[in-house]
Design a protein around this motif. Structure first.
Motif: not given
Length: 342
Positions: A117, A139, A151, A153, A198
């Motif tokens: 992540n 994104l 991923g 965040s 997210f």
């Protein structure tokens, strides 16, 4: 004393040119060091990373970890598979270089059967200092490339949550991505797009300056917010949702020194010179009175014994974060020892 679900934090550099005014490590940025991996350091990190009880390996720095991306990728390569990594960054690289970084990271983690992540700072302290902003880019990359191992965040230390929310939504809009915000609790929001959800984590700023905008939780309120989030009393260590027991929370500094996160007055070894293993670290937690107390007793209960006592109250206001508290108390003779019940 049961310990399960450990966290491993690895700070890979002290180098940073961003220059955030709040930074507690600014004095190290010009003359600091970046981590290099000796043979023994590789062996130690491989053992720590691949232990079944580890739930996440978080790579960051006392500076900007992109300044040592080579060692980050070397650390990823130590995994034997099934690991969950995290990389905390401002994302300051030019966009083409940032995309190359994502591609390399994804290739390594997918090849090993891992995930990573990428956690991007999204607050006014970082954004105003960064020319090449990676939030919308990231994104958009996720939407177009669908990297199997990555991923994303976000994190913020702003008192004004609306700044972070508005910034992220406007940044995504510039990339043709529509998003919305779901408020979760005192420490979390969720950014929602057509491609996923997210997380946005909010942290207290340590040592807020006198002219800092109001809105930060005080230490007691911050602890209460963490307890509400995890549905249990707050202690030091890796916090797990009940019924799981908490684990160890270990941090490795750029020079290889090993500490328990937030209890950094006790050095437990060095990756380059000592054999370091989870069993040794667990023995330290169980056998050291201060650490055992901090790992087993709710911090709010320990601090309640010092209600209205100086200098404790001044220190609590200054620290503003439970994980910085021990560093502050260690500078005052006898205060740390008073945390341990007689």
């Amino acid at each position: 004393m049961d310990l399960q679900g450990h966290l491993l934090y690895i700070d890979i550099t002290q180098i940073c040119g961003i220059g955030c005014a709040f930074c507690m490590y600014a004095d190290k940025h010009k003359s600091g060091m970046s981590m290099e991996l000796s043979t023994l350091a590789r062996e130690n990190l491989a053992a720590l990373i691949n232990a079944p009880a580890v739930k996440r390996i978080s790579i960051s720095g006392e500076g900007e970890p992109l300044n040592n991306a080579k060692v980050f990728h070397e650390i990823l390569g130590l995994s034997q598979g099934g690991r969950s990594f995290e990389f905390i960054t401002s994302g300051f690289f030019p966009h083409d270089k940032m995309l190359d970084f994502y591609e390399t990271t994804n290739r390594i983690v997918v090849g090993n059967g891992d995930t990573c992540n990428i956690r991007l700072s999204a607050d006014s302290h970082h954004i105003e200092k960064v020319k090449w902003r990676a939030h919308g880019l990231s994104l958009d990359y996720l939407r177009k490339q669908r990297p199997a191992g990555l991923g994303f965040s976000f994190r913020s230390i702003d008192t004004d949550r609306q700044f972070t929310r508005d910034y992220l939504l406007s940044e995504l809009a510039q990339w043709g991505i529509h998003g919305s915000i779901e408020a979760r609790n005192a420490l979390e929001d969720v950014l929602v797009t057509a491609d996923g959800r997210f997380g946005i984590d909010y942290k207290n700023l340590v040592h807020p300056a006198a002219d800092t905008a109001p809105g930060y939780l005080n230490l007691h309120d911050y602890i209460e917010a963490i307890e509400a989030k995890i549905n249990k009393r707050f202690t030091f260590g890796s916090l797990n949702q009940p019924p799981l027991s908490n684990g160890m929370d270990v941090t490795v500094k750029p020079n290889g020194d090993v500490y328990l996160y937030g209890i950094e007055n006790q050095r437990l070894g060095n990756l380059h010179f000592d054999r370091v293993c989870w069993e040794q670290l667990a023995a330290h937690v169980r056998e050291t009175p201060l650490v055992r107390t901090l790992y087993t007793q709710p911090l709010a209960d320990l601090l309640a014994r010092f209600d209205k006592m100086e200098p404790m109250q001044s220190i609590l206001a200054k620290a503003n974060n439970p994980y910085w508290l021990v560093k502050e108390l260690a500078n005052h003779d006898g205060l740390l020892e008073q945390l341990v019940p007689a």
